[in-house]
Design an enzyme around this catalytic site. Structure first.
Site, short mmCIF file in Angstrom:
data_model
loop_
_atom_site.label_atom_id
_atom_site.label_comp_id
_atom_site.label_asym_id
_atom_site.label_seq_id
_atom_site.Cartn_x
_atom_site.Cartn_y
_atom_site.Cartn_z
N HIS A 1 34.04 -0.87 -1.44
CA HIS A 1 32.60 -0.86 -1.75
C HIS A 1 32.05 -2.25 -1.48
CE1 HIS A 1 28.81 -0.43 -3.88
NE2 HIS A 1 29.05 -1.64 -4.35
N GLU B 1 25.12 -5.31 -9.57
CA GLU B 1 26.54 -4.94 -9.54
C GLU B 1 27.44 -6.10 -10.01
OE1 GLU B 1 26.23 -1.58 -6.02
OE2 GLU B 1 27.26 -3.45 -5.58
N ARG C 1 37.01 0.41 6.96
CA ARG C 1 36.93 1.86 6.77
C ARG C 1 37.46 2.61 7.99
NH1 ARG C 1 31.09 1.96 3.62
NH2 ARG C 1 31.92 2.01 1.50
N TYR D 1 27.19 3.73 -10.32
CA TYR D 1 26.59 4.50 -9.23
C TYR D 1 25.31 5.22 -9.66
CZ TYR D 1 30.08 4.05 -5.44
OH TYR D 1 30.86 3.59 -4.40
N LYS E 1 38.65 0.24 -3.87
CA LYS E 1 38.55 1.47 -4.66
C LYS E 1 39.94 2.01 -5.01
CE LYS E 1 34.05 2.81 -2.72
NZ LYS E 1 33.27 3.92 -2.08
N THR F 1 29.73 4.12 5.95
CA THR F 1 30.21 4.93 4.82
C THR F 1 31.19 6.01 5.31
OG1 THR F 1 28.00 4.64 3.86
CG2 THR F 1 29.43 6.29 2.83
N ASN G 1 36.94 5.95 0.77
CA ASN G 1 36.73 5.05 1.90
C ASN G 1 37.10 3.60 1.58
OD1 ASN G 1 34.59 4.49 0.25
ND2 ASN G 1 32.99 5.13 1.68
N PHE H 1 27.14 14.60 -4.50
CA PHE H 1 28.49 14.06 -4.62
C PHE H 1 28.69 13.15 -5.84
CE2 PHE H 1 26.16 11.31 -1.60
CZ PHE H 1 26.31 10.06 -2.19
P1 GDP Z 1 28.25 2.85 0.78
O1 GDP Z 1 27.17 1.88 0.35
O2 GDP Z 1 28.60 2.71 2.25
O3 GDP Z 1 29.48 2.82 -0.10
O4 GDP Z 1 27.62 4.34 0.68
P2 GDP Z 1 26.64 5.03 -0.36
O5 GDP Z 1 26.03 4.03 -1.29
O6 GDP Z 1 25.74 5.93 0.42
O7 GDP Z 1 27.62 6.01 -1.20
C1 GDP Z 1 28.41 5.50 -2.25
C2 GDP Z 1 29.79 6.13 -2.18
O8 GDP Z 1 29.70 7.54 -2.45
C3 GDP Z 1 30.46 6.07 -0.78
O9 GDP Z 1 31.10 4.85 -0.51
C4 GDP Z 1 31.45 7.21 -0.88
O10 GDP Z 1 32.62 6.86 -1.64
C5 GDP Z 1 30.65 8.25 -1.66
N1 GDP Z 1 29.91 9.15 -0.75
C6 GDP Z 1 28.84 8.87 0.05
N2 GDP Z 1 28.42 9.95 0.73
C7 GDP Z 1 29.23 10.96 0.31
C8 GDP Z 1 29.30 12.35 0.63
O11 GDP Z 1 28.52 12.87 1.45
N3 GDP Z 1 30.28 13.08 0.00
C9 GDP Z 1 31.15 12.53 -0.89
N4 GDP Z 1 32.08 13.31 -1.47
N5 GDP Z 1 31.11 11.23 -1.21
C10 GDP Z 1 30.17 10.45 -0.63
#
Ligand code: GDP
Length: 140
Positions: free
Chosen positions: A116, A127, A103, A50, A10, A92, A113, A58
């Site tokens: 992805h 994707e 991470r 996304y 990222k 995450t 983080n 978010f």
């Molecule tokens: P991943 O599959 O582990 O990347 O997690 P998710 O698919 O749930 O979320 C996608 C991305 O959104 C994450 O990698 C973070 O960059 C962001 N994200 C997830 N949860 C949060 C949150 O609670 N707050 C914020 N600001 N960003 C979030």
């Protein structure tokens, strides 16, 4: 089962000089890189990527972040590649991620983080096709 997965370093990871560190870790675990390029997404492209999170609080913030600078996008390939790469990334929320994960070691924020990775075969297909065409991928 051999699987392909979509990985992204990222914008925070690229800006902080972590491309090499991330790639070292995935090579050390035996995942193969089947495709790789550097891109900078537009807001619209980040929103499309996304889209499953469109209703999340978010969504606006994470899509701003994802188009804030260049990313490295990669297709990784290996036995149980989706799960193995998810394990290497860690949870995450980096505070909940296991020791030794990307991470846990490098993330600074739940959003910033560093990496992805696709979370299922269906997501991986969507994707990978979002960023790469067949000519850009090495067939292993
Ligand atoms: P991943 O599959 O582990 O990347 O997690 P998710 O698919 O749930 O979320 C996608 C991305 O959104 C994450 O990698 C973070 O960059 C962001 N994200 C997830 N949860 C949060 C949150 O609670 N707050 C914020 N600001 N960003 C979030």
């Amino acid at each position: 089962m051999m699987q392909r997965t979509l990985a992204i370093i990222k914008p925070d990871g690229v800006a902080r000089g972590l491309i090499g560190a991330v790639i070292s870790r995935l090579e050390e675990t035996g995942l193969k890189i089947a495709a790789m390029k550097m891109i900078q997404m537009t807001k619209k492209q980040a929103e499309g990527f996304y889209k499953v999170h469109a209703e999340k609080p978010f969504f606006d913030s994470v899509t701003d972040f994802m188009c804030s600078g260049p990313c490295i996008v990669m297709v990784l390939e290996g036995e149980e590649g989706i799960e193995r790469y998810r394990k290497l990334m860690g949870a995450t929320n980096y505070k909940e991620a296991e020791e030794g994960t990307i991470r846990r070691d490098f993330a600074t924020d739940i959003e910033k983080n560093v990496v992805h990775g696709s979370d299922s075969p269906e997501t991986a297909k969507y994707e990978i096709n979002y960023f790469f065409n067949a000519l850009e991928m090495i067939s292993g």
